[in-house]
Design a protein around this motif. Sequence first.
Motif, mmCIF file in Angstrom:
data_model
loop_
_atom_site.group_PDB
_atom_site.id
_atom_site.type_symbol
_atom_site.label_atom_id
_atom_site.label_comp_id
_atom_site.label_asym_id
_atom_site.label_seq_id
_atom_site.Cartn_x
_atom_site.Cartn_y
_atom_site.Cartn_z
ATOM 1 N N GLU A 294 0.875 -1.181 0.000
ATOM 2 C CA GLU A 294 0.000 0.000 0.000
ATOM 3 C C GLU A 294 0.908 1.225 0.000
ATOM 4 O OE1 GLU A 294 -2.993 2.067 3.135
ATOM 5 O OE2 GLU A 294 -3.233 -0.106 2.853
ATOM 6 N N ALA A 295 0.897 1.980 -1.104
ATOM 7 C CA ALA A 295 1.913 3.005 -1.343
ATOM 8 C C ALA A 295 1.622 4.309 -0.605
ATOM 9 C CB ALA A 295 2.026 3.282 -2.836
ATOM 10 N N ASP A 296 2.708 4.984 -0.193
ATOM 11 C CA ASP A 296 2.605 6.355 0.305
ATOM 12 C C ASP A 296 2.306 7.293 -0.864
ATOM 13 O OD1 ASP A 296 3.299 5.444 2.819
ATOM 14 O OD2 ASP A 296 5.443 5.859 2.551
ATOM 15 N N ALA A 297 1.923 8.529 -0.539
ATOM 16 C CA ALA A 297 1.634 9.525 -1.582
ATOM 17 C C ALA A 297 2.885 9.844 -2.383
ATOM 18 C CB ALA A 297 1.054 10.788 -0.957
ATOM 19 N N THR A 298 4.024 9.926 -1.715
ATOM 20 C CA THR A 298 5.320 10.128 -2.383
ATOM 21 C C THR A 298 6.308 9.127 -1.807
ATOM 22 O OG1 THR A 298 5.948 11.829 -0.762
ATOM 23 C CG2 THR A 298 4.942 12.586 -2.827
ATOM 24 N N ASP A 299 7.333 8.803 -2.576
ATOM 25 C CA ASP A 299 8.264 7.754 -2.188
ATOM 26 C C ASP A 299 9.411 8.279 -1.332
ATOM 27 O OD1 ASP A 299 7.011 5.576 -3.419
ATOM 28 O OD2 ASP A 299 7.842 6.133 -5.377
ATOM 29 N N THR A 300 9.756 7.488 -0.342
ATOM 30 C CA THR A 300 10.977 7.685 0.430
ATOM 31 C C THR A 300 11.938 6.560 0.059
ATOM 32 O OG1 THR A 300 9.715 8.627 2.270
ATOM 33 C CG2 THR A 300 11.953 7.887 2.746
ATOM 34 N N TYR A 301 13.134 6.925 -0.394
ATOM 35 C CA TYR A 301 14.057 5.936 -0.932
ATOM 36 C C TYR A 301 15.114 5.517 0.089
ATOM 37 C CZ TYR A 301 12.305 6.840 -5.640
ATOM 38 O OH TYR A 301 11.515 6.948 -6.748
ATOM 39 N N LYS A 302 15.463 4.259 0.067
ATOM 40 C CA LYS A 302 16.631 3.788 0.803
ATOM 41 C C LYS A 302 17.875 4.286 0.081
ATOM 42 C CE LYS A 302 18.930 -0.407 2.425
ATOM 43 N NZ LYS A 302 18.875 -1.893 2.511
ATOM 44 N N GLU A 303 18.809 4.850 0.804
ATOM 45 C CA GLU A 303 20.014 5.405 0.207
ATOM 46 C C GLU A 303 21.111 4.334 0.133
ATOM 47 O OE1 GLU A 303 20.637 8.241 -1.172
ATOM 48 O OE2 GLU A 303 18.770 9.307 -0.722
ATOM 49 N N PHE A 304 21.582 4.085 -1.089
ATOM 50 C CA PHE A 304 22.682 3.147 -1.291
ATOM 51 C C PHE A 304 24.010 3.862 -1.549
ATOM 52 C CE2 PHE A 304 18.890 0.710 -2.448
ATOM 53 C CZ PHE A 304 19.096 -0.454 -1.723
ATOM 54 N N GLY A 305 23.929 5.158 -1.868
ATOM 55 C CA GLY A 305 25.138 5.927 -2.148
ATOM 56 C C GLY A 305 25.532 5.862 -3.615
ATOM 57 N N LYS A 306 25.952 6.999 -4.150
ATOM 58 C CA LYS A 306 26.391 7.046 -5.544
ATOM 59 C C LYS A 306 27.688 6.248 -5.703
ATOM 60 C CE LYS A 306 24.464 11.672 -6.332
ATOM 61 N NZ LYS A 306 24.766 13.065 -6.760
ATOM 62 N N LYS A 307 27.831 5.629 -6.871
ATOM 63 C CA LYS A 307 29.016 4.820 -7.141
ATOM 64 C C LYS A 307 29.538 5.117 -8.546
ATOM 65 C CE LYS A 307 28.639 2.329 -3.305
ATOM 66 N NZ LYS A 307 29.643 2.295 -2.220
ATOM 67 N N ASN A 308 30.841 4.945 -8.712
ATOM 68 C CA ASN A 308 31.481 5.054 -10.020
ATOM 69 C C ASN A 308 31.978 3.664 -10.397
ATOM 70 O OD1 ASN A 308 32.884 5.632 -12.321
ATOM 71 N ND2 ASN A 308 34.460 6.888 -11.336
ATOM 72 N N ALA A 309 31.295 3.023 -11.338
ATOM 73 C CA ALA A 309 31.622 1.644 -11.688
ATOM 74 C C ALA A 309 33.064 1.505 -12.169
ATOM 75 C CB ALA A 309 30.656 1.135 -12.754
ATOM 76 N N ALA A 310 33.576 2.540 -12.833
ATOM 77 C CA ALA A 310 34.939 2.471 -13.371
ATOM 78 C C ALA A 310 35.978 2.329 -12.267
ATOM 79 C CB ALA A 310 35.230 3.714 -14.208
ATOM 80 N N ALA A 311 35.668 2.834 -11.076
ATOM 81 C CA ALA A 311 36.613 2.787 -9.962
ATOM 82 C C ALA A 311 36.382 1.577 -9.060
ATOM 83 C CB ALA A 311 36.509 4.066 -9.139
ATOM 84 N N MET A 312 35.463 0.701 -9.428
ATOM 85 C CA MET A 312 35.122 -0.450 -8.592
ATOM 86 C C MET A 312 35.651 -1.740 -9.209
ATOM 87 S SD MET A 312 31.162 0.671 -7.826
ATOM 88 C CE MET A 312 30.768 -0.656 -6.689
ATOM 89 N N SER A 313 35.905 -2.708 -8.366
ATOM 90 C CA SER A 313 36.307 -4.028 -8.843
ATOM 91 C C SER A 313 35.065 -4.801 -9.269
ATOM 92 C CB SER A 313 37.034 -4.789 -7.741
ATOM 93 O OG SER A 313 36.131 -5.122 -6.692
ATOM 94 N N PRO A 314 35.216 -5.868 -10.059
ATOM 95 C CA PRO A 314 34.052 -6.673 -10.435
ATOM 96 C C PRO A 314 33.270 -7.200 -9.228
ATOM 97 C CG PRO A 314 35.918 -7.230 -11.828
ATOM 98 C CD PRO A 314 36.432 -6.285 -10.783
ATOM 99 N N GLU A 315 33.982 -7.601 -8.176
ATOM 100 C CA GLU A 315 33.298 -8.122 -6.990
ATOM 101 C C GLU A 315 32.509 -7.026 -6.278
ATOM 102 O OE1 GLU A 315 32.728 -11.155 -5.865
ATOM 103 O OE2 GLU A 315 33.679 -11.827 -7.727
#
Length: 446
Positions: A96-117
């Motif tokens: 049952e949805a709220d009127a507007t969404d509140t998001y869980k924050e995962f944090g911005k990421k730069n895939a180029a600077a990350m390892s495959p794992e």
Amino acid sequence: MSNDIKIRKGLDIKLKGEAEKTISDAPRSKNFAIKPTDFHGVTPKMVVKEGETVKAGDILFFSKYSDKVKFVSPVSGKLAEIRRGAKRKILEVIIEADATDTYKEFGKKNAAAMSPEEVKEFLLESGCWPFIKQRPYDIIANPEDQPKAIFVSALNTAPLTADVEFILQNRLEDFQAGIDALSKLTSGKTHVSVEAGSSAISGVKGVEVHRVSGPHPAGNVGVQIHHVDPINAGERVWVVGPEDVAIIGSLFNTGKMDQTRVVAVAGTAAPKQQYFRVKIGSGMSDLLGEIPVSTRIISGDVLTGNQVSNHGYLGYYDNTVTLIPEGKNFRMFGWMPFIDNHIPSMSKTSLSFLFPNKKYEVDTNLNGEVRALVVTGEMEKVMPIDVYPMQLLKECLAQNIEKMENLGIYEVAPEDFALIDYTNTSKIEAQSIVREALDLMIKEVG
């Protein structure tokens, strides 16, 4: 070497009711649903109980046989109901949805600077992993596997389906970010197939682009895999839908799991034939309004989609909703050739071959029943993969694993047999037969 793929076998089914290329925000649904039945082979284990509140991106359930694969809420709100079927099988998880969404924050990421794992772990924790499916078997990819390649088919050739170029026109930055992330998951190549002459998507970097032309099923990712890098026993190829790539890219760019799709509402029975911006799992009644009971609502396209009621919900992977009239009218002397030339057909008993560019208004009539009759060479006309479809279907019915392997079961998915469902004289359910055979292969071969 040319990267052009030219498909000659197949059939374009031209139907009336194509969605106009305008996008509107659909009315926000009061309730949203994630359906475990959309994830073939997944047995859900619930994390959230009825009555508990969730944010958009919070885990709802995970896979019983792979607890790393998590499924998250598309919206914030309260878990209103867990609908169960026979043997307490979970059919729908209703939020049952709220009127507007509140998001869980995962944090911005730069895939180029990350390892495959690190990329893999981020996709698993955020709930993006279900977007990644594997061939063979057409199921959610096993994160423990190493794919030899990743394929993205950025074109649809099925009747009345959404135009990928149109729905991604304002999401190319997210699409590129998604490609950058996915490319980290394989030591092989990442392949993107586009329609011949396409411009915007073909400019994506870090991939091998293939320009595809020809009739349906040229847009099927299985057809493209067959022509670029065929699958052998023991190999894995991962596939991701183009809009799902953009959702993954949006996660990396914003740190939020925003499960927004642009959905084409099409078909002659649709109240508005246009594109709508919706969340995954939206309610059909909020998207479509009141629909007469004489209308078939299909989440997906007319060849591979699933029938839903007006009180049902949008499928997890679907970016098309098709509405056509129910076929309840009996045609007198319908068995006679050249009578009521109202559907496209490969048979010369219909005059449709004389009007190759004509668009037709169809209903759900099968125009025949299951028949103890197999016409040799009929199925091969619409199968651009180098397999013998009639022989393969026979061995699928016989559950002969060795012969299924020899005849190319690893190369196909149910959607590759959708045109056979439509065109074959026997009226057999080829997609269901192939799905059951693939399930047997998973159980016996793995």
